[in-house]
Scaffold this motif. Structure first.
Motif, PDB file in Angstrom:
ATOM      1  N   VAL A 163       0.864  -1.180   0.000  1.00  0.00           N
ATOM      2  CA  VAL A 163       0.000   0.000   0.000  1.00  0.00           C
ATOM      3  C   VAL A 163       0.904   1.235   0.000  1.00  0.00           C
ATOM      4  O   VAL A 163       1.777   1.375   0.850  1.00  0.00           O
ATOM      5  CB  VAL A 163      -0.924   0.016   1.241  1.00  0.00           C
ATOM      6  N   HIS A 164       0.722   2.093  -0.978  1.00  0.00           N
ATOM      7  CA  HIS A 164       1.571   3.277  -1.128  1.00  0.00           C
ATOM      8  C   HIS A 164       0.871   4.532  -0.635  1.00  0.00           C
ATOM      9  O   HIS A 164      -0.311   4.510  -0.328  1.00  0.00           O
ATOM     10  CB  HIS A 164       1.946   3.450  -2.603  1.00  0.00           C
ATOM     11  N   ASN A 165       1.634   5.621  -0.607  1.00  0.00           N
ATOM     12  CA  ASN A 165       1.069   6.948  -0.325  1.00  0.00           C
ATOM     13  C   ASN A 165       0.412   7.072   1.047  1.00  0.00           C
ATOM     14  O   ASN A 165      -0.638   7.703   1.194  1.00  0.00           O
ATOM     15  CB  ASN A 165       0.051   7.336  -1.413  1.00  0.00           C
ATOM     16  N   LEU A 166       1.024   6.437   2.063  1.00  0.00           N
ATOM     17  CA  LEU A 166       0.519   6.610   3.424  1.00  0.00           C
ATOM     18  C   LEU A 166       0.862   8.018   3.871  1.00  0.00           C
ATOM     19  O   LEU A 166       2.029   8.386   3.890  1.00  0.00           O
ATOM     20  CB  LEU A 166       1.186   5.602   4.371  1.00  0.00           C
ATOM     21  N   ASN A 167      -0.140   8.787   4.198  1.00  0.00           N
ATOM     22  CA  ASN A 167       0.117  10.184   4.536  1.00  0.00           C
ATOM     23  C   ASN A 167      -0.054  10.394   6.040  1.00  0.00           C
ATOM     24  O   ASN A 167       0.536   9.664   6.826  1.00  0.00           O
ATOM     25  CB  ASN A 167      -0.761  11.095   3.672  1.00  0.00           C
ATOM     26  N   GLU A 168      -0.875  11.314   6.469  1.00  0.00           N
ATOM     27  CA  GLU A 168      -0.969  11.645   7.894  1.00  0.00           C
ATOM     28  C   GLU A 168      -1.306  10.392   8.701  1.00  0.00           C
ATOM     29  O   GLU A 168      -2.110   9.555   8.282  1.00  0.00           O
ATOM     30  CB  GLU A 168      -2.029  12.731   8.099  1.00  0.00           C
ATOM     31  N   LEU A 169      -0.702  10.249   9.865  1.00  0.00           N
ATOM     32  CA  LEU A 169      -0.829   9.041  10.676  1.00  0.00           C
ATOM     33  C   LEU A 169      -1.406   9.336  12.050  1.00  0.00           C
ATOM     34  O   LEU A 169      -1.338  10.470  12.534  1.00  0.00           O
ATOM     35  CB  LEU A 169       0.556   8.414  10.903  1.00  0.00           C
ATOM     36  N   GLU A 170      -1.939   8.303  12.668  1.00  0.00           N
ATOM     37  CA  GLU A 170      -2.353   8.414  14.056  1.00  0.00           C
ATOM     38  C   GLU A 170      -2.323   7.029  14.678  1.00  0.00           C
ATOM     39  O   GLU A 170      -2.672   6.047  14.024  1.00  0.00           O
ATOM     40  CB  GLU A 170      -3.769   9.011  14.141  1.00  0.00           C
ATOM     41  N   PHE A 171      -1.908   6.970  15.922  1.00  0.00           N
ATOM     42  CA  PHE A 171      -1.929   5.719  16.667  1.00  0.00           C
ATOM     43  C   PHE A 171      -3.260   5.687  17.408  1.00  0.00           C
ATOM     44  O   PHE A 171      -3.479   6.473  18.324  1.00  0.00           O
ATOM     45  CB  PHE A 171      -0.736   5.704  17.621  1.00  0.00           C
ATOM     46  N   VAL A 172      -4.170   4.819  16.979  1.00  0.00           N
ATOM     47  CA  VAL A 172      -5.536   4.794  17.529  1.00  0.00           C
ATOM     48  C   VAL A 172      -5.820   3.430  18.140  1.00  0.00           C
ATOM     49  O   VAL A 172      -5.848   2.432  17.406  1.00  0.00           O
ATOM     50  CB  VAL A 172      -6.589   5.084  16.428  1.00  0.00           C
ATOM     51  N   ASN A 173      -6.016   3.375  19.445  1.00  0.00           N
ATOM     52  CA  ASN A 173      -6.462   2.116  20.053  1.00  0.00           C
ATOM     53  C   ASN A 173      -5.625   0.909  19.631  1.00  0.00           C
ATOM     54  O   ASN A 173      -6.176  -0.136  19.302  1.00  0.00           O
ATOM     55  CB  ASN A 173      -7.897   1.853  19.595  1.00  0.00           C
ATOM     56  N   GLY A 174      -4.324   1.051  19.603  1.00  0.00           N
ATOM     57  CA  GLY A 174      -3.467  -0.084  19.254  1.00  0.00           C
ATOM     58  C   GLY A 174      -3.298  -0.344  17.767  1.00  0.00           C
ATOM     59  O   GLY A 174      -2.737  -1.358  17.382  1.00  0.00           O
ATOM     60  N   GLU A 175      -3.794   0.565  16.927  1.00  0.00           N
ATOM     61  CA  GLU A 175      -3.606   0.427  15.477  1.00  0.00           C
ATOM     62  C   GLU A 175      -2.983   1.705  14.942  1.00  0.00           C
ATOM     63  O   GLU A 175      -3.167   2.768  15.532  1.00  0.00           O
ATOM     64  CB  GLU A 175      -4.945   0.260  14.753  1.00  0.00           C
ATOM     65  N   VAL A 176      -2.306   1.590  13.809  1.00  0.00           N
ATOM     66  CA  VAL A 176      -1.830   2.798  13.140  1.00  0.00           C
ATOM     67  C   VAL A 176      -2.819   3.129  12.023  1.00  0.00           C
ATOM     68  O   VAL A 176      -3.083   2.290  11.165  1.00  0.00           O
ATOM     69  CB  VAL A 176      -0.417   2.604  12.549  1.00  0.00           C
ATOM     70  N   TRP A 177      -3.371   4.301  12.069  1.00  0.00           N
ATOM     71  CA  TRP A 177      -4.293   4.733  11.014  1.00  0.00           C
ATOM     72  C   TRP A 177      -3.546   5.668  10.078  1.00  0.00           C
ATOM     73  O   TRP A 177      -2.773   6.525  10.528  1.00  0.00           O
ATOM     74  CB  TRP A 177      -5.505   5.467  11.604  1.00  0.00           C
ATOM     75  N   ALA A 178      -3.803   5.501   8.781  1.00  0.00           N
ATOM     76  CA  ALA A 178      -3.103   6.334   7.798  1.00  0.00           C
ATOM     77  C   ALA A 178      -4.052   6.841   6.733  1.00  0.00           C
ATOM     78  O   ALA A 178      -4.807   6.067   6.139  1.00  0.00           O
ATOM     79  CB  ALA A 178      -1.990   5.521   7.135  1.00  0.00           C
TER      80      ALA A 178
END
Ligand code: DDQ
Ligand code: CA
Length: 251
Positions: A163-178
């Motif tokens: 999966v390409h183009n992962l931009n802004e990130l957040e660590f949410v409830n034990g997962e990385v959201w992108a």
């Protein structure tokens, strides 16, 4: 007695068969579950707040007390700012040198960490006054998203595909959201193996802004997680609004 036994046996056998059938069905349901594609969620807007329509959002974090920190890009107007959630007002602003393009931002203790797009330079700021405390060199050619708190290196994949183009990130409830750049999707990534565990589809946000006449908005970008109240905030580059959302899994 033999005839009685013969009369009973088939029933016993069919009960055993039935039971094992149920067991087999549940085992295969579990296996099937494991093989089913990752969960898809739509979203519902719980609250909307004003957002500076000139903010080319590249990093977003929630700091408690209805306060966000935000990093913005574009070469002559990159910034780090403290923003009031309720009013969208910029309470404190640090304008960056015009040669840097602000990117991902994260908060750890009382410091903000920011990367830049193509200049391999990162900055550390004091949350109190947004003064620059330090700068560092990041190894990647491109700084994109930034989040805390795992140190691991993964190639992010969905069903075996990168999966390409992962931009802004957040660590949410034990997962990385992108945020996936140029799409209305957020990938929910497992930090232990980099696999996409689910997709969040948010196209209605951008569509609603456009159909209500908002012009010049860019892509969805910016996720912030309030872990005390379990609130999820999202916005986009040059978006006049920031949303609190909840997920609705699609069956
Ligand atoms: N990134 O966010 C995908 C990491 C970088 C986006 C850079 C977009 C440049 C847009 C320039 C627009 C000039 C008006
Ligand atoms: Ca974030």
């Amino acid at each position: 007695s033999t005839t009685i036994r013969l009369g009973y046996r088939p029933r016993v056998i069919s009960i055993i068969l039935l039971l094992s059938g149920v067991a087999l069905l549940s085992v295969s349901a579990l296996l099937w579950r494991r093989k089913t594609p990752p969960a898809i969620s739509l979203i519902r807007v719980l609250n909307e707040f004003p957002h500076d329509p000139r903010a080319f959002t590249q990093g977003l974090v929630y700091a408690g007390n209805d306060t966000l920190y935000e990093s913005t890009g574009l070469y002559d107007q990159s910034s780090v700012r403290r923003v009031s959630l309720r009013t969208g007002k910029v309470e404190l602003l640090h304008l960056m040198d015009a040669s840097h393009f602000g990117e991902g931002l994260t908060l750890l203790h009382d410091k903000l960490y920011q990367v830049t797009w193509l200049t391999k330079t990162g900055f550390i700021y004091d949350t109190k006054n947004l003064n620059k405390i330090e700068q560092f060199t990041h190894m990647m050619k491109d700084g994109w998203g930034l989040a805390t708190d795992v140190i691991k290196k993964h190639v992010v994949t969905y069903n075996g595909h990168e999966v390409h183009n992962l931009n802004e990130l957040e660590f949410v409830n034990g997962e990385v959201w992108a945020n996936i750049w140029l799409t209305d999707c957020i990938a929910r990534i497992s930090y232990s193996d980099g696999k996409v565990a689910g997709w969040i589809l948010l196209q209605n946000l951008r569509e609603n802004l456009i159909s209500s006449g908002k012009r010049g908005i860019d892509v969805l970008n910016g996720i912030a997680w309030d872990d005390v109240n379990s609130r999820i905030f999202v916005t986009g580059k040059l978006w006049p609004k920031l949303y609190e959302i909840e997920l609705h899994p699609v069956e």
